[in-house]
Design a protein around this motif. Structure first.
Motif, PDB file in Angstrom:
ATOM      1  N   GLY A 214      35.653  33.481  41.746  1.00 11.29           N
ATOM      2  CA  GLY A 214      34.993  33.807  40.500  1.00 11.29           C
ATOM      3  C   GLY A 214      33.930  34.886  40.685  1.00 11.29           C
ATOM      4  O   GLY A 214      33.633  35.318  41.805  1.00 11.29           O
ATOM      5  N   ASP A 215      33.376  35.305  39.584  1.00 11.17           N
ATOM      6  CA  ASP A 215      32.304  36.312  39.593  1.00 11.17           C
ATOM      7  C   ASP A 215      31.235  35.848  38.614  1.00 11.17           C
ATOM      8  O   ASP A 215      31.376  36.015  37.398  1.00 11.17           O
ATOM      9  N   PRO A 216      30.141  35.245  39.128  1.00  9.24           N
ATOM     10  CA  PRO A 216      29.096  34.736  38.224  1.00  9.24           C
ATOM     11  C   PRO A 216      28.529  35.814  37.315  1.00  9.24           C
ATOM     12  O   PRO A 216      28.137  35.528  36.172  1.00  9.24           O
ATOM     13  N   ARG A 217      28.498  37.070  37.804  1.00  7.62           N
ATOM     14  CA  ARG A 217      27.943  38.147  36.976  1.00  7.62           C
ATOM     15  C   ARG A 217      28.775  38.380  35.727  1.00  7.62           C
ATOM     16  O   ARG A 217      28.259  38.804  34.697  1.00  7.62           O
ATOM     17  N   ALA A 218      30.076  38.117  35.848  1.00  6.91           N
ATOM     18  CA  ALA A 218      30.965  38.299  34.703  1.00  6.91           C
ATOM     19  C   ALA A 218      31.264  36.987  33.984  1.00  6.91           C
ATOM     20  O   ALA A 218      32.075  36.958  33.059  1.00  6.91           O
ATOM     21  N   GLY A 219      30.616  35.899  34.421  1.00 13.61           N
ATOM     22  CA  GLY A 219      30.848  34.605  33.814  1.00 13.61           C
ATOM     23  C   GLY A 219      32.180  33.983  34.179  1.00 13.61           C
ATOM     24  O   GLY A 219      32.695  33.141  33.434  1.00 13.61           O
ATOM     25  N   LEU A 220      32.749  34.381  35.325  1.00 10.46           N
ATOM     26  CA  LEU A 220      34.049  33.865  35.757  1.00 10.46           C
ATOM     27  C   LEU A 220      33.853  32.829  36.857  1.00 10.46           C
ATOM     28  O   LEU A 220      33.183  33.097  37.863  1.00 10.46           O
ATOM     29  N   ARG A 221      34.455  31.665  36.684  1.00  9.43           N
ATOM     30  CA  ARG A 221      34.376  30.617  37.692  1.00  9.43           C
ATOM     31  C   ARG A 221      35.508  30.750  38.694  1.00  9.43           C
ATOM     32  O   ARG A 221      36.498  31.460  38.463  1.00  9.43           O
ATOM     33  N   ASP A 222      35.391  30.048  39.809  1.00  9.52           N
ATOM     34  CA  ASP A 222      36.476  30.006  40.783  1.00  9.52           C
ATOM     35  C   ASP A 222      37.669  29.252  40.198  1.00  9.52           C
ATOM     36  O   ASP A 222      37.502  28.303  39.421  1.00  9.52           O
ATOM     37  N   LEU A 223      38.877  29.679  40.555  1.00  9.84           N
ATOM     38  CA  LEU A 223      40.071  28.953  40.130  1.00  9.84           C
ATOM     39  C   LEU A 223      40.210  27.680  40.955  1.00  9.84           C
ATOM     40  O   LEU A 223      39.859  27.641  42.145  1.00  9.84           O
ATOM     41  N   THR A 224      40.756  26.653  40.346  1.00  6.37           N
ATOM     42  CA  THR A 224      41.030  25.417  41.059  1.00  6.37           C
ATOM     43  C   THR A 224      42.300  25.594  41.904  1.00  6.37           C
ATOM     44  O   THR A 224      43.116  26.485  41.632  1.00  6.37           O
ATOM     45  N   PRO A 225      42.494  24.752  42.929  1.00  5.13           N
ATOM     46  CA  PRO A 225      43.737  24.833  43.710  1.00  5.13           C
ATOM     47  C   PRO A 225      44.986  24.725  42.850  1.00  5.13           C
ATOM     48  O   PRO A 225      45.991  25.399  43.114  1.00  5.13           O
ATOM     49  N   GLU A 226      44.943  23.910  41.796  1.00  9.23           N
ATOM     50  CA  GLU A 226      46.103  23.778  40.917  1.00  9.23           C
ATOM     51  C   GLU A 226      46.355  25.070  40.147  1.00  9.23           C
ATOM     52  O   GLU A 226      47.514  25.473  39.955  1.00  9.23           O
ATOM     53  N   GLU A 227      45.293  25.729  39.705  1.00  6.06           N
ATOM     54  CA  GLU A 227      45.453  26.994  38.996  1.00  6.06           C
ATOM     55  C   GLU A 227      46.015  28.073  39.918  1.00  6.06           C
ATOM     56  O   GLU A 227      46.851  28.883  39.506  1.00  6.06           O
ATOM     57  N   VAL A 228      45.584  28.074  41.167  1.00 10.78           N
ATOM     58  CA  VAL A 228      46.124  29.037  42.137  1.00 10.78           C
ATOM     59  C   VAL A 228      47.601  28.750  42.389  1.00 10.78           C
ATOM     60  O   VAL A 228      48.422  29.672  42.487  1.00 10.78           O
ATOM     61  N   ARG A 229      47.948  27.471  42.471  1.00  9.02           N
ATOM     62  CA  ARG A 229      49.347  27.095  42.698  1.00  9.02           C
ATOM     63  C   ARG A 229      50.224  27.589  41.554  1.00  9.02           C
ATOM     64  O   ARG A 229      51.301  28.142  41.775  1.00  9.02           O
ATOM     65  N   ARG A 230      49.766  27.410  40.307  1.00 10.99           N
ATOM     66  CA  ARG A 230      50.550  27.865  39.161  1.00 10.99           C
ATOM     67  C   ARG A 230      50.654  29.383  39.128  1.00 10.99           C
ATOM     68  O   ARG A 230      51.703  29.940  38.781  1.00 10.99           O
TER      69      ARG A 230
END
Length: 336
Positions: A148-164
């Motif tokens: 993620g990028d906190p400056r852009a308001g983006l969180r890290d993806l979860t392992p499940e989201e990366v898998r998809r």
């Protein structure tokens, strides 16, 4: 194919065939729908058409794999590339897919764009210009997408989201961006370069190249790779896919069962000139040897009534047996 991180010349035919089939697939899991996902209807239609067009490009493409030392030379020589107008005969093929053994750009972290290192380019000659697309390794792309990028308001993806995300993009390389290279006109990223860069310092050359974006840096590396492939310092050999890949390719599309042109740096043998043996030339006597850094020179081609940049490999000048000057104390090409 084996989804190993490192791609070899033998892997390229299978990568091309699978990628072309995926981009031609109009189904819900095909490349056209994946490229269109998340866009408004008008842009989504354009992305589907672009994916279909890229599938045709890949089917017609000649395949190239550039060795690590040749890649490093292309990136290094690209910093000093002078202002140049591309010609159709500079391309090694009208359609192509070229993968570098080492990335042609660095990775970068944060900001608006995903900073994957670029490891390949595809192209298609269309009228008076060339459409180009840059490619990155899927796993490196996923690693950057997951952060993620906190400056852009983006969180890290979860392992499940990366898998998809991995399932939606099953190919070992992913397209990062696209652009155009014109024939007969200087590309925008090269417009500020002089016609002769041999007198520029290394710092000036680095600043000139650093001002370009990642796509432009990849395009610069591609153009330089094309130019170097047309010189005697490069050599090529055909590399065939593995037996297992041949069987797979026969099932996918027998017409795509082709070899890869493996482009390598030809290591020149040093043959001292007579004047280097005597240390005399033009009435001057040299008492030292020195390193001439790699540089471009413009060579006139009567057939096209234009100059073409020729890269001169770094080499040592001066009489045999003479002491070598300390290269750290030389800031530019020494000239007579």
């Amino acid at each position: 194919m084996n989804r190993q991180q490192h791609i070899t010349a033998r892997d390229v035919p299978e990568i091309r065939a699978e990628l072309a089939a995926w981009l031609a697939d109009t189904g819900p899991d095909g490349g056209q729908e994946v490229w269109a996902r998340g866009f408004d209807p008008g842009t989504a239609a354009q992305e589907r058409a672009a994916a279909a067009r890229q599938a045709v490009t890949l089917q017609a493409a000649e395949l190239f794999y550039v060795s690590a030392d040749m890649t490093r030379m292309a990136v290094s020589a690209g910093q000093a590339l002078p202002s140049y107008r591309l010609h159709p005969e500079d391309l090694p093929a009208p359609h192509g897919l070229l993968l570098w053994e080492e990335p042609a750009t660095d990775a970068y972290d944060g900001g608006e764009y995903t900073g994957c290192p670029i490891i390949g380019m595809s192209w298609a000659q269309r009228g008076n210009r060339v459409e180009v697309r840059s490619w990155a390794r899927r796993e490196e792309w996923l690693a950057f997408m997951a952060k993620g990028d906190p400056r852009a308001g983006l969180r890290d993806l979860t392992p499940e989201e990366v898998r998809r995300l991995r399932l939606r993009n099953p190919q070992p390389i992913v397209c990062m961006s696209s652009g155009w290279l014109p024939f007969g006109r200087v590309p925008g990223w090269l417009s500020s370069a002089p016609e002769d860069t041999s007198g520029m310092t290394l710092a000036e050359l680095e600043d000139l190249a650093r001002s370009s974006g990642r796509q432009e840096q990849a395009e610069r590396a591609l153009v330089v790779t094309w130019l170097l492939m047309g010189q005697t310092l490069a050599r090529e050999e055909d590399v065939r896919p593995s037996k297992a890949a041949v069987k797979h390719l026969h099932r996918l599309d027998p017409k795509l069962l082709t070899s890869t042109r493996y482009v390598q740096l030809r290591h020149a043998k040093t043959v001292p000139e007579q004047r280097a043996q005597t240390g005399e030339a033009g009435g001057k006597t040299y008492r030292h040897r020195w390193i001439v850094r790699g540089h471009w020179k413009n060579q006139w081609y009567p057939s096209r009534q234009a100059h073409r940049p020729i890269y001169v490999h770094p080499h040592i000048k001066g009489p045999d047996g003479a002491p070598l000057l300390d290269p750290d104390r030389l800031v530019n090409v020494l000239r007579r």
